[in-house]
Motif scaffolding. Structure first.
Motif, PDB file in Angstrom:
ATOM      1  N   ASP A 193       0.862  -1.178   0.000  1.00  0.00           N
ATOM      2  CA  ASP A 193       0.000   0.000   0.000  1.00  0.00           C
ATOM      3  C   ASP A 193       0.903   1.235   0.000  1.00  0.00           C
ATOM      4  N   PRO A 194       0.810   2.118  -1.011  1.00  0.00           N
ATOM      5  CA  PRO A 194       1.731   3.258  -1.096  1.00  0.00           C
ATOM      6  C   PRO A 194       1.633   4.235   0.072  1.00  0.00           C
ATOM      7  N   VAL A 195       0.556   4.146   0.846  1.00  0.00           N
ATOM      8  CA  VAL A 195       0.409   5.016   2.023  1.00  0.00           C
ATOM      9  C   VAL A 195       0.646   4.233   3.318  1.00  0.00           C
ATOM     10  N   LYS A 196      -0.062   3.121   3.486  1.00  0.00           N
ATOM     11  CA  LYS A 196      -0.014   2.381   4.747  1.00  0.00           C
ATOM     12  C   LYS A 196       1.267   1.569   4.959  1.00  0.00           C
ATOM     13  N   SER A 197       1.944   1.192   3.883  1.00  0.00           N
ATOM     14  CA  SER A 197       3.122   0.325   4.010  1.00  0.00           C
ATOM     15  C   SER A 197       4.416   1.092   4.225  1.00  0.00           C
ATOM     16  N   LEU A 198       4.343   2.425   4.170  1.00  0.00           N
ATOM     17  CA  LEU A 198       5.561   3.230   4.213  1.00  0.00           C
ATOM     18  C   LEU A 198       5.387   4.449   5.108  1.00  0.00           C
ATOM     19  N   THR A 199       6.488   4.953   5.618  1.00  0.00           N
ATOM     20  CA  THR A 199       6.484   6.139   6.473  1.00  0.00           C
ATOM     21  C   THR A 199       7.162   7.295   5.751  1.00  0.00           C
ATOM     22  N   PRO A 200       6.477   8.417   5.521  1.00  0.00           N
ATOM     23  CA  PRO A 200       7.139   9.590   4.933  1.00  0.00           C
ATOM     24  C   PRO A 200       8.173  10.138   5.915  1.00  0.00           C
ATOM     25  N   ILE A 201       9.372  10.397   5.431  1.00  0.00           N
ATOM     26  CA  ILE A 201      10.434  10.931   6.293  1.00  0.00           C
ATOM     27  C   ILE A 201      10.672  12.410   6.008  1.00  0.00           C
ATOM     28  N   ALA A 202      11.051  12.725   4.765  1.00  0.00           N
ATOM     29  CA  ALA A 202      11.384  14.115   4.436  1.00  0.00           C
ATOM     30  C   ALA A 202      11.298  14.366   2.942  1.00  0.00           C
ATOM     31  N   MET A 203      10.920  15.564   2.587  1.00  0.00           N
ATOM     32  CA  MET A 203      10.905  16.019   1.199  1.00  0.00           C
ATOM     33  C   MET A 203      12.264  16.636   0.884  1.00  0.00           C
ATOM     34  N   LEU A 204      12.735  16.467  -0.341  1.00  0.00           N
ATOM     35  CA  LEU A 204      14.019  17.034  -0.742  1.00  0.00           C
ATOM     36  C   LEU A 204      13.826  18.266  -1.626  1.00  0.00           C
ATOM     37  N   GLY A 205      13.181  18.072  -2.770  1.00  0.00           N
ATOM     38  CA  GLY A 205      13.014  19.192  -3.678  1.00  0.00           C
ATOM     39  C   GLY A 205      12.131  18.816  -4.847  1.00  0.00           C
ATOM     40  N   ALA A 206      11.917  19.772  -5.740  1.00  0.00           N
ATOM     41  CA  ALA A 206      11.065  19.549  -6.906  1.00  0.00           C
ATOM     42  C   ALA A 206      11.622  20.320  -8.092  1.00  0.00           C
ATOM     43  N   GLY A 207      11.326  19.833  -9.292  1.00  0.00           N
ATOM     44  CA  GLY A 207      11.817  20.504 -10.491  1.00  0.00           C
ATOM     45  C   GLY A 207      11.082  20.040 -11.731  1.00  0.00           C
ATOM     46  N   ALA A 208      11.381  20.683 -12.843  1.00  0.00           N
ATOM     47  CA  ALA A 208      10.727  20.375 -14.119  1.00  0.00           C
ATOM     48  C   ALA A 208      11.452  19.251 -14.841  1.00  0.00           C
ATOM     49  N   LEU A 209      10.744  18.631 -15.771  1.00  0.00           N
ATOM     50  CA  LEU A 209      11.363  17.713 -16.721  1.00  0.00           C
ATOM     51  C   LEU A 209      11.714  18.518 -17.970  1.00  0.00           C
ATOM     52  N   VAL A 210      12.489  17.899 -18.852  1.00  0.00           N
ATOM     53  CA  VAL A 210      12.839  18.531 -20.119  1.00  0.00           C
ATOM     54  C   VAL A 210      12.488  17.579 -21.250  1.00  0.00           C
ATOM     55  N   LEU A 211      11.800  18.081 -22.249  1.00  0.00           N
ATOM     56  CA  LEU A 211      11.527  17.295 -23.446  1.00  0.00           C
ATOM     57  C   LEU A 211      12.758  17.411 -24.338  1.00  0.00           C
ATOM     58  N   VAL A 212      13.496  16.299 -24.444  1.00  0.00           N
ATOM     59  CA  VAL A 212      14.706  16.285 -25.269  1.00  0.00           C
ATOM     60  C   VAL A 212      14.491  15.388 -26.479  1.00  0.00           C
ATOM     61  N   ALA A 213      15.194  15.726 -27.565  1.00  0.00           N
ATOM     62  CA  ALA A 213      15.090  14.960 -28.803  1.00  0.00           C
ATOM     63  C   ALA A 213      16.472  14.546 -29.274  1.00  0.00           C
ATOM     64  N   SER A 214      16.510  13.448 -29.992  1.00  0.00           N
ATOM     65  CA  SER A 214      17.749  12.996 -30.611  1.00  0.00           C
ATOM     66  C   SER A 214      18.217  14.053 -31.617  1.00  0.00           C
ATOM     67  N   PRO A 215      19.528  14.283 -31.714  1.00  0.00           N
ATOM     68  CA  PRO A 215      20.037  15.261 -32.689  1.00  0.00           C
ATOM     69  C   PRO A 215      19.598  14.936 -34.121  1.00  0.00           C
ATOM     70  N   SER A 216      19.336  13.662 -34.377  1.00  0.00           N
ATOM     71  CA  SER A 216      18.950  13.253 -35.737  1.00  0.00           C
ATOM     72  C   SER A 216      17.462  13.443 -36.029  1.00  0.00           C
ATOM     73  N   PHE A 217      16.667  13.758 -34.989  1.00  0.00           N
ATOM     74  CA  PHE A 217      15.222  13.927 -35.185  1.00  0.00           C
ATOM     75  C   PHE A 217      14.962  15.234 -35.926  1.00  0.00           C
ATOM     76  N   SER A 218      14.058  15.197 -36.911  1.00  0.00           N
ATOM     77  CA  SER A 218      13.845  16.357 -37.776  1.00  0.00           C
ATOM     78  C   SER A 218      13.239  17.556 -37.042  1.00  0.00           C
ATOM     79  N   ALA A 219      12.400  17.319 -36.037  1.00  0.00           N
ATOM     80  CA  ALA A 219      11.759  18.431 -35.318  1.00  0.00           C
ATOM     81  C   ALA A 219      12.722  19.059 -34.313  1.00  0.00           C
TER      82      ALA A 219
END
Length: 328
Positions: free
Chosen positions: A115-141
């Protein structure tokens, strides 16, 4: 009658005298913690964003606790294998786990062995950030608009890599396809690093990758950054537009990282760990390190982190339904 009352009073007095002993034992336990090396389980491969941050925290935590802190990589099933191992570990604070947003996404598409809530104990938050949409250099877009045009002209021809089915890279791509009204093909890997390696090589065209994983490759010119997933541009990539402003209005997704432990860890140990980890991320050099990895320090109490997890579980269950994200 008086004898009975006297015995009862004596029994109550004995209980009152004995009552503080468990608290004293708990206090002693917290003071003695950690009694041996501490393990931080990472449910992904070495060089993944979770692994990078876990090793950073482990080095700092070892200094503060006066004990060795070991990172134990247990990749597989988008972190589920490592999380199950954590949930089944002895709840004494000597086994921890660094998790990210994927932890709250797994339940939306998988039947979990814990159970993602009942089976574990929250200890501490570290941080948050964005993802980046990256493409292969060979991709046309080379922009989000070009990507959308290409994907609309050739449905399902565009491929995007992820660290595993149902994880944040998968959700990132599926949510983008939903918002942009395009069809793309998901290609799951057993970790972020091998997924990015194939994007660099051109085996897969795209990836919605974390900043810690992709920044160095972007700066080295090994992948093209098409957009960031936060609502606004990232100061780390000021020339890269937010996907929402670049052709997919309303698109937004962020990743976060935190520390969990098995359920029933003594409250005194939770308090100690939260204090030490929060102390780490509040240090100027730690904040700078998190920022360099594309994340902002976000300290929270154990209770606040627990509330965030519950809210995220609800959020991603809704997104999975709306974007039709399913385990493959």
């Amino acid at each position: 009658m008086s004898t009975h009352v006297g015995r009862h009073a004596a029994s109550m007095l004995a209980l009152v005298v004995a009552a503080p002993l468990p608290l004293t034992a708990a206090a002693q336990e917290a003071a003695a913690y950690p009694a041996r090396p501490v393990r931080i389980i990472v449910g992904f491969t070495p060089a993944s964003s979770n692994d990078i941050l876990a090793r950073f925290v482990a080095a700092k935590l070892a200094e503060r606790l006066g004990q060795q802190v070991i990172v134990d990589n247990r990749p597989g099933a988008n972190g589920i294998i490592g999380t199950e191992l954590t949930a089944r570990s002895t709840p004494d604070g000597h086994t921890l786990m660094l998790v990210s947003t994927s932890h709250t996404m797994n339940a939306a598409v998988n039947k979990l062995p814990f159970d993602p809530v009942k089976s574990l104990t929250p200890i501490a938050m570290l941080g948050a950030g964005a993802l980046v949409l990256v493409a292969s250099p060979s991709f046309s877009a080379s922009s989000v608009k070009q990507l959308i045009e290409f994907a609309k002209a050739k449905p399902k021809a565009v491929t995007y890599a992820s660290a595993g089915t149902g994880g944040i890279n998968h959700f990132g791509g599926a949510l983008f396809a939903h918002v942009a009204h395009v069809q793309m093909t998901h290609v799951p890997y057993k970790g972020g690093a091998p997924a990015l390696t194939d994007v660099i090589a051109g085996q897969v065209q795209l990836m919605f990758g974390s900043m810690p994983l992709t920044l160095a490759q972007i700066r080295a010119g090994k992948v093209k950054a098409l957009g960031v997933t936060s609502a606004k541009r990232s100061p780390l990539l000021p020339d890269v537009p937010a996907i929402a402003e670049a052709g997919a209005p309303g698109y937004e997704i962020q990743t976060w990282w935190g520390i969990l432990a098995p359920a029933r860890v003594p409250a005194s140990v939770v308090t100690k760990l939260n204090s030490e980890i929060t102390g780490i991320i509040k240090q100027p050099d730690s904040a700078q390190r998190l920022e360099a990895e594309g994340a902002e320090a976000l300290p929270m109490s154990s209770t606040q982190f627990g509330r965030l997890i519950v809210a995220e579980l609800d959020k991603w269950a809704r997104v999975a339904r709306e974007a039709n994200i399913r385990a493959e």
